[in-house]
Design an enzyme around this catalytic site. Structure first.
Site: not given
Length: 182
Positions: A9, A35, A126
């Site tokens: 991310s 992400h 995540d």
């Protein structure tokens, strides 16, 4: 098939380039859930592909995976045995493309594929659950250390969930990737 799964991310794009730009992935497929807003993914893929030694492309729905580096455009799962296929999943998730969704889909693939799974920098959790599930079925799992993370959220959650996970520097992770490919 040799398969490397990576979730990242905040700070991920530059770290992914550090890990993969000068690596010849040979007979290995790399699937990355980074992400990122869907509108930025094409330019990221284009730039990454220009810089990388191996081919980098966006992962399309129903695409049969070959030996290259794929960037998920949407929430994606993998299926198949000897031939792996990407499938876009229209499910609500907090982070997109979702790392847990990708990692969890790889659990049945362990029987017929050699898999390396990695969690890099990013906020939130995540990928932590999916990485732990992969670990429990025998997949080699890695997470980035706090010193190298831009945001030590996702790797910290992965480490908290699985005390056996050893946080590693980017340099160490890169060496693990090279060893896996060889």
């Amino acid at each position: 098939m040799k398969l490397i799964l990576i979730g990242s991310s905040t700070g991920g794009p530059n770290q992914l380039k550090f890990l993969l730009n000068d690596v010849n992935i040979k007979n290995t497929t790399v699937v990355i859930a980074q992400h990122m807003s869907a509108s930025f993914i094409p330019s990221f893929v284009n730039q990454f592909d220009k810089e990388a030694l191996s081919k980098v492309s966006s992962l399309n729905d129903k695409e049969v995976l070959t030996n290259k580096i794929y960037i998920c455009q949407k929430n994606t799962t993998l299926s198949g045995n000897l031939s792996l296929v990407a499938n876009w999943k229209d499910v609500a998730t907090s982070f997109k493309p979702n790392v847990d969704l990708l990692f969890h889909s790889a659990i049945p693939l362990v029987k017929t594929n050699k898999i390396l799974a990695i969690i890099l920098t990013g906020m939130g959790d995540d990928g932590a659950k999916g990485l732990f599930e992969l670990y429990k079925v025998g997949v080699k799992c890695l997470c980035e250390n706090q010193a190298d993370s831009v945001v030590y959220g996702m790797p910290k959650k992965a480490k908290d969930m699985n005390p056996n996970l050893r946080p590693m520097s980017l340099k160490e992770i890169k060496q693990e990737i090279i060893n896996f490919i060889e």
